[in-house]
Design an enzyme around this catalytic site. Sequence first.
Site, PDB file in Angstrom:
ATOM      1  CG  ASP A 189      -0.428  -0.313   2.659  1.00  0.00           C
ATOM      2  OD1 ASP A 189       0.841  -0.372   2.490  1.00  0.00           O
ATOM      3  OD2 ASP A 189      -1.054  -0.502   3.599  1.00  0.00           O
ATOM      4  CG  ASN A 201      -8.936  -1.084  12.390  1.00  0.00           C
ATOM      5  OD1 ASN A 201      -8.145  -1.654  11.758  1.00  0.00           O
ATOM      6  ND2 ASN A 201      -9.647  -0.064  11.604  1.00  0.00           N
ATOM      7  CG  HIS A 209      -6.077  -1.613   8.901  1.00  0.00           C
ATOM      8  ND1 HIS A 209      -6.025  -0.564   9.906  1.00  0.00           N
ATOM      9  CD2 HIS A 209      -4.730  -1.670   8.611  1.00  0.00           C
ATOM     10  CE1 HIS A 209      -4.964   0.137  10.004  1.00  0.00           C
ATOM     11  NE2 HIS A 209      -4.070  -0.550   9.342  1.00  0.00           N
TER      12      HIS A 209
HETATM   13  C1  GLP Z   1      -0.483   1.025   8.353  1.00  0.00           C
HETATM   14  C2  GLP Z   1      -0.154  -0.023   7.308  1.00  0.00           C
HETATM   15  C3  GLP Z   1      -0.361  -1.598   7.674  1.00  0.00           C
HETATM   16  C4  GLP Z   1       0.092  -1.828   8.964  1.00  0.00           C
HETATM   17  C5  GLP Z   1      -0.392  -1.044   9.915  1.00  0.00           C
HETATM   18  C6  GLP Z   1       0.177  -1.366  11.392  1.00  0.00           C
HETATM   19  O1  GLP Z   1      -1.922   0.975   8.702  1.00  0.00           O
HETATM   20  N1  GLP Z   1      -0.751   0.128   5.838  1.00  0.00           N
HETATM   21  O2  GLP Z   1       0.243  -2.385   6.438  1.00  0.00           O
HETATM   22  O3  GLP Z   1       0.201  -3.210   9.279  1.00  0.00           O
HETATM   23  O4  GLP Z   1      -0.323   0.276   9.850  1.00  0.00           O
HETATM   24  O5  GLP Z   1       1.380  -0.380  11.613  1.00  0.00           O
HETATM   25  P1  GLP Z   1       2.502  -0.875  12.768  1.00  0.00           P
HETATM   26  O6  GLP Z   1       3.166  -1.936  12.403  1.00  0.00           O
HETATM   27  O7  GLP Z   1       3.123   0.301  13.052  1.00  0.00           O
HETATM   28  O8  GLP Z   1       1.405  -1.197  13.941  1.00  0.00           O
END
Ligand code: GLP
Length: 239
Positions: free
Chosen positions: A67, A134, A136
């Site tokens: 992404d 959440n 995702h």
């Molecule tokens: C963002 C990214 C995700 C990632 C999430 C969690 O939303 N698009 O791919 O998994 O953050 O990030 P972190 O690893 O910093 O908690």
Amino acid sequence: MQVHVFENAQQVGQAAATLFAAQILRKPNSVLGLATGSSPIGCYQKLIEWHQAGILDFSQCVSYNLDEYCGLPVEHECSYHAFMQDQLFHAINMKETHVPDGNAKDLNAECKRYDAAIQAAGGIDMQLLGIGRNGHIGFNEPASQLTYGTQIVNLTESTIQANRRFFESEADVPRQAISLGIGGIMNAKEIVLIAMGEDKAEAIRDTVYGDINPMVPASILRTHPHVTILVDQAAGKLL
Ligand code: GLP
């Protein structure tokens, strides 16, 4: 679905890197699906270390990131292009790296182009995933329906708040992103999901034990035949 709970975040990163290293040794021309966020950093550090030690060669590998934010210049320090450059790409010899273009003039065409490029490369062999608070994955936010192809998504308030820490102010956090859909993620031959920290514990519990439901996007992974979930004790505390 394999679930491993490790004592600490460092071990999670090393375990994820071990799976990627095995994949690259088994198939030197692997198509790697990569992720951003703080979770993959330890994994990327190990991959760099093993590359520098002469154990891992990425010269035949290609990578596709999950992404990117929309409307953020690629040079912006918070863009996922910049993140990948800083955390991994600058230090290894990947043959080709790809990150979706969140600044494309025609974003819908960019979504189609990205899916076609992954398909033309033979599909993703191993996909690394973090998870949002959440549930995702990529930027596939909780929704009433499953997403399939790469698409433009509106970020939820929870994600904007979670990602705010990387930006100067909340107003600077982009509200939209381009993301591989759930279907695109599910097309990967193997998936490795990592999570660290207590704020991921509910999402991990719901992913592993909850209903399979697009309101917890990661729960869909339970229908995939080859998923490994690696968490530290804090993220795994409700398992
Ligand atoms: C963002 C990214 C995700 C990632 C999430 C969690 O939303 N698009 O791919 O998994 O953050 O990030 P972190 O690893 O910093 O908690």
